[in-house]
Design a protein around this motif. Structure first.
Motif, PDB file in Angstrom:
ATOM      1  N   PHE A   1      16.078   9.407   9.098  1.00 35.07           N
ATOM      2  CA  PHE A   1      14.800   9.982   8.706  1.00 35.07           C
ATOM      3  C   PHE A   1      14.284   9.255   7.468  1.00 35.07           C
ATOM      4  N   ALA A   2      12.975   9.391   7.253  1.00 35.53           N
ATOM      5  CA  ALA A   2      12.344   8.781   6.075  1.00 35.53           C
ATOM      6  C   ALA A   2      11.327   9.758   5.529  1.00 35.53           C
ATOM      7  N   PHE A   3      11.069   9.623   4.239  1.00 37.36           N
ATOM      8  CA  PHE A   3       9.998  10.432   3.652  1.00 37.36           C
ATOM      9  C   PHE A   3       9.348   9.642   2.531  1.00 37.36           C
ATOM     10  N   GLY A   4       8.133  10.048   2.201  1.00 41.76           N
ATOM     11  CA  GLY A   4       7.443   9.379   1.104  1.00 41.76           C
ATOM     12  C   GLY A   4       6.534  10.369   0.410  1.00 41.76           C
ATOM     13  N   THR A   5       6.416  10.207  -0.892  1.00 37.60           N
ATOM     14  CA  THR A   5       5.538  11.112  -1.630  1.00 37.60           C
ATOM     15  C   THR A   5       5.043  10.440  -2.904  1.00 37.60           C
TER      16      THR A   5
ATOM     17  N   THR B   1       0.827  -1.211   0.000  1.00 39.48           N
ATOM     18  CA  THR B   1       0.000   0.000   0.000  1.00 39.48           C
ATOM     19  C   THR B   1       0.860   1.260   0.000  1.00 39.48           C
ATOM     20  N   HIS B   2       2.166   1.079   0.206  1.00 35.89           N
ATOM     21  CA  HIS B   2       3.102   2.200   0.160  1.00 35.89           C
ATOM     22  C   HIS B   2       4.500   1.642  -0.092  1.00 35.89           C
ATOM     23  N   THR B   3       5.468   2.523  -0.348  1.00 35.23           N
ATOM     24  CA  THR B   3       6.833   2.039  -0.598  1.00 35.23           C
ATOM     25  C   THR B   3       7.620   1.876   0.706  1.00 35.23           C
ATOM     26  N   SER B   4       6.983   2.184   1.852  1.00 34.89           N
ATOM     27  CA  SER B   4       7.697   2.086   3.130  1.00 34.89           C
ATOM     28  C   SER B   4       8.246   0.684   3.462  1.00 34.89           C
ATOM     29  N   PRO B   5       7.600  -0.420   3.022  1.00 38.29           N
ATOM     30  CA  PRO B   5       8.226  -1.716   3.315  1.00 38.29           C
ATOM     31  C   PRO B   5       9.647  -1.837   2.749  1.00 38.29           C
TER      32      PRO B   5
ATOM     33  N   HIS C   1       2.024   5.658  -7.923  1.00 40.67           N
ATOM     34  CA  HIS C   1       3.471   5.541  -7.701  1.00 40.67           C
ATOM     35  C   HIS C   1       3.917   6.395  -6.530  1.00 40.67           C
ATOM     36  N   GLN C   2       4.810   5.835  -5.742  1.00 45.43           N
ATOM     37  CA  GLN C   2       5.418   6.605  -4.659  1.00 45.43           C
ATOM     38  C   GLN C   2       6.924   6.548  -4.787  1.00 45.43           C
ATOM     39  N   VAL C   3       7.568   7.471  -4.101  1.00 46.03           N
ATOM     40  CA  VAL C   3       9.008   7.333  -3.906  1.00 46.03           C
ATOM     41  C   VAL C   3       9.259   7.474  -2.410  1.00 46.03           C
ATOM     42  N   GLU C   4      10.035   6.536  -1.897  1.00 44.31           N
ATOM     43  CA  GLU C   4      10.392   6.529  -0.492  1.00 44.31           C
ATOM     44  C   GLU C   4      11.823   6.999  -0.369  1.00 44.31           C
ATOM     45  N   GLY C   5      12.144   7.654   0.724  1.00 42.75           N
ATOM     46  CA  GLY C   5      13.540   7.989   0.990  1.00 42.75           C
ATOM     47  C   GLY C   5      13.895   7.498   2.379  1.00 42.75           C
TER      48      GLY C   5
ATOM     49  N   TYR D   1       1.326  12.734  12.128  1.00 42.85           N
ATOM     50  CA  TYR D   1       1.483  11.403  12.721  1.00 42.85           C
ATOM     51  C   TYR D   1       1.588  10.331  11.655  1.00 42.85           C
ATOM     52  N   PHE D   2       2.663   9.551  11.715  1.00 42.10           N
ATOM     53  CA  PHE D   2       2.761   8.289  10.992  1.00 42.10           C
ATOM     54  C   PHE D   2       3.272   7.269  12.014  1.00 42.10           C
ATOM     55  N   PRO D   3       2.756   6.043  11.977  1.00 43.39           N
ATOM     56  CA  PRO D   3       3.195   5.056  12.977  1.00 43.39           C
ATOM     57  C   PRO D   3       4.695   4.790  12.912  1.00 43.39           C
ATOM     58  N   PHE D   4       5.305   4.934  11.700  1.00 43.12           N
ATOM     59  CA  PHE D   4       6.704   4.533  11.519  1.00 43.12           C
ATOM     60  C   PHE D   4       7.694   5.669  11.691  1.00 43.12           C
ATOM     61  N   THR D   5       7.215   6.890  11.959  1.00 39.40           N
ATOM     62  CA  THR D   5       8.143   7.992  12.228  1.00 39.40           C
ATOM     63  C   THR D   5       7.745   8.681  13.519  1.00 39.40           C
TER      64      THR D   5
ATOM     65  N   LEU E   1       4.688  16.110   0.923  1.00 40.31           N
ATOM     66  CA  LEU E   1       5.461  14.972   1.422  1.00 40.31           C
ATOM     67  C   LEU E   1       5.043  14.578   2.829  1.00 40.31           C
ATOM     68  N   GLY E   2       5.157  13.279   3.125  1.00 38.08           N
ATOM     69  CA  GLY E   2       5.073  12.803   4.502  1.00 38.08           C
ATOM     70  C   GLY E   2       6.469  12.402   4.925  1.00 38.08           C
ATOM     71  N   SER E   3       6.819  12.672   6.174  1.00 39.49           N
ATOM     72  CA  SER E   3       8.193  12.362   6.571  1.00 39.49           C
ATOM     73  C   SER E   3       8.322  12.341   8.083  1.00 39.49           C
ATOM     74  N   GLY E   4       9.528  12.089   8.545  1.00 42.56           N
ATOM     75  CA  GLY E   4       9.787  12.125   9.974  1.00 42.56           C
ATOM     76  C   GLY E   4      11.048  11.373  10.322  1.00 42.56           C
TER      77      GLY E   4
ATOM     78  N   TYR F   1      -0.520   0.179  -4.309  1.00 40.39           N
ATOM     79  CA  TYR F   1      -1.913  -0.157  -4.640  1.00 40.39           C
ATOM     80  C   TYR F   1      -2.847   0.120  -3.473  1.00 40.39           C
ATOM     81  N   ARG F   2      -3.942   0.799  -3.761  1.00 37.65           N
ATOM     82  CA  ARG F   2      -4.988   0.960  -2.754  1.00 37.65           C
ATOM     83  C   ARG F   2      -6.333   0.919  -3.446  1.00 37.65           C
ATOM     84  N   SER F   3      -7.309   0.350  -2.763  1.00 35.07           N
ATOM     85  CA  SER F   3      -8.633   0.186  -3.353  1.00 35.07           C
ATOM     86  C   SER F   3      -9.375   1.516  -3.296  1.00 35.07           C
TER      87      SER F   3
HETATM   88  N1  PHE Z   1       4.164   5.743   3.699  1.00 34.40           N
HETATM   89  C1  PHE Z   1       3.511   7.021   3.910  1.00 34.40           C
HETATM   90  C2  PHE Z   1       2.262   7.063   3.032  1.00 34.40           C
HETATM   91  O1  PHE Z   1       2.076   6.231   2.187  1.00 34.40           O
HETATM   92  C3  PHE Z   1       4.423   8.181   3.580  1.00 34.40           C
HETATM   93  C4  PHE Z   1       5.596   8.300   4.491  1.00 34.40           C
HETATM   94  C5  PHE Z   1       6.798   7.673   4.201  1.00 34.40           C
HETATM   95  C6  PHE Z   1       5.508   9.054   5.663  1.00 34.40           C
HETATM   96  C7  PHE Z   1       7.898   7.790   5.048  1.00 34.40           C
HETATM   97  C8  PHE Z   1       6.585   9.188   6.513  1.00 34.40           C
HETATM   98  C9  PHE Z   1       7.769   8.551   6.199  1.00 34.40           C
HETATM   99  O2  PHE Z   1       1.432   7.929   3.176  1.00 34.40           O
END
Ligand code: PHE
Length: 365
Positions: A314-318, A173-177, A212-216, A253-257, A291-294, A199-201
């Motif tokens: 740190f991580a970010f996703g967009t 559902t995101h590139t965070s994995p 498409h996402q890009v994770e950092g 708030y994101f659970p992973f950051t 962007l989402g990040s933390g 992919y999301r329904s």
């Molecule tokens: N995975 C989050 C999303 O899909 C984005 C994100 C990535 C947020 C990394 C924080 C850090 O919305």
């Protein structure tokens, strides 16, 4: 014994062999386990030392000349076969080329190439992960245990069957994995971006079931929010090719950051199009979330097998599609996936227009 006659006969039969199969037959006949010359060699054992001194060199000489002749003939036959093939396989170079180059690079591929180029300059490698994921990598390891409410927000596509380890299988559902996979595979320190499909329904003008996402991800020692802000600012300035990009970081708030920040950029409206640049508080401007990040949550670092007291990051996703729309001015996300050649010839990029920092990441040099 007169080996000269035996040798003469063998050599002339070898010279006369007109294909590789016949030649192989001769090799077996003379030098194979039951071969005639091999047979002669076996007789040496039964001779007296004097006779052996006399006969040995002759038989060995015979074997030598026969095997040399076999090799030479093999070479000759093989190159004749190659010549014949080359003569038979002609290519007609006079066929006309297409009138104009066809096809173009899809804006999403273009933007992913631009991202790779920009982040490579900051020392990031490109990492990938599977689109079919298990729920441990997609959720649990990212600090979303089974009962976590954030799971419900992801509109996940699940597969009916579990994997070998009893984990639920899903479309990521995101590139965070990829954060988890990269940390497990490479350890630390680490600097990666991970572009790819998710992919999301969900489906309307601004949501497609696949996007498409890009994770950092940066993991190192002593990493703090300042590094995150600098990295994102440098990235967005390079991507939009403007120096007047202004960021606003908002607590989120994101659970992973932890802490988590959402990043907004200032923009204005020009000819009905959003143009990124300037402060969102300036007249005629507003803020838009990009962007989402933390800072990577300690529990995520630990889940990936690293010691959170030693390593931080740190991580970010967009969304890549949205980044592309903002820079190149498309207004309907669904057109990205229609495969309409008219749209592609309008918004697509020349295959030869490779993004470089020196030439401009998004504009022909
Ligand atoms: N995975 C989050 C999303 O899909 C984005 C994100 C990535 C947020 C990394 C924080 C850090 O919305």
């Amino acid at each position: 014994m007169d080996y000269a006659a035996t040798g003469q006969e063998a050599l002339s039969r070898i010279a006369g062999a007109c294909d590789l199969e016949t030649l192989e037959g001769l090799r077996v006949e003379f030098l194979g386990k039951q071969g005639s010359i091999s047979g002669l060699l076996k007789t040496l054992g039964k001779l007296s030392p004097e006779e052996r001194k006399e006969e040995g060199p002759k038989i060995h000489g015979l074997r030598e000349s026969v095997s040399e002749a076999l090799a030479a003939r093999k070479d000759a036959l093989e190159s004749a076969a190659l010549e014949a093939r080359l003569a038979a396989e002609t290519i007609d170079l006079s066929l006309p080329a297409p009138e104009a180059p066809r096809g173009s690079v899809h804006p999403i591929s273009q933007v992913m190439d631009e991202l790779a180029e920009i982040f490579a300059d900051m020392g990031f490698a490109v990492a990938t992960g599977p689109e079919i994921e298990d729920d441990w990598h997609n959720f649990t390891a990212l600090n979303m245990p089974e009962t976590h409410p954030a799971r419900a927000m992801h509109d996940t596509f699940y597969f009916p069957d579990k994997d070998d380890e009893g984990r639920d299988m899903l479309l990521r559902t995101h590139t965070s994995p990829v954060q988890i996979r990269a940390m497990i595979a490479k350890g630390a320190p680490i600097r990666i971006i991970a572009p790819g499909r998710v992919y999301r329904s969900d489906s309307d003008a601004t949501h497609t079931p696949m996007f498409h996402q890009v994770e950092g991800l940066v993991i190192d020692k002593g990493i703090h929010l300042g590094h995150l802000k600098w990295t994102l600012e440098t990235f967005l300035k390079a991507y939009f090719e403007r120096d007047d990009i202004v960021l606003r970081l908002r607590p989120s708030y994101f659970p992973f950051t932890e802490p988590s920040v959402e990043v907004d950029v200032g923009y204005s409206q020009e000819n009905g199009r959003r143009v990124v640049g300037g402060s969102g508080d300036a007249p005629g401007h507003a803020w838009m979330e990009v962007l989402g990040s933390g800072m990577v949550n300690r529990r995520v670092i630990a889940a990936a097998g690293l010691d959170p007291d030693e390593w931080q990051g740190f991580a970010f996703g967009t969304g890549v599609d949205r980044l592309a729309m903002l820079k190149y001015g498309m207004d309907d996300l669904r057109a990205f996936f229609d495969g309409d050649v008219r749209w592609l010839s309008h918004y697509g990029f020349s295959a030869l227009d490779v993004p470089t920092l020196a030439g401009g990441v998004g504009t022909p040099a």
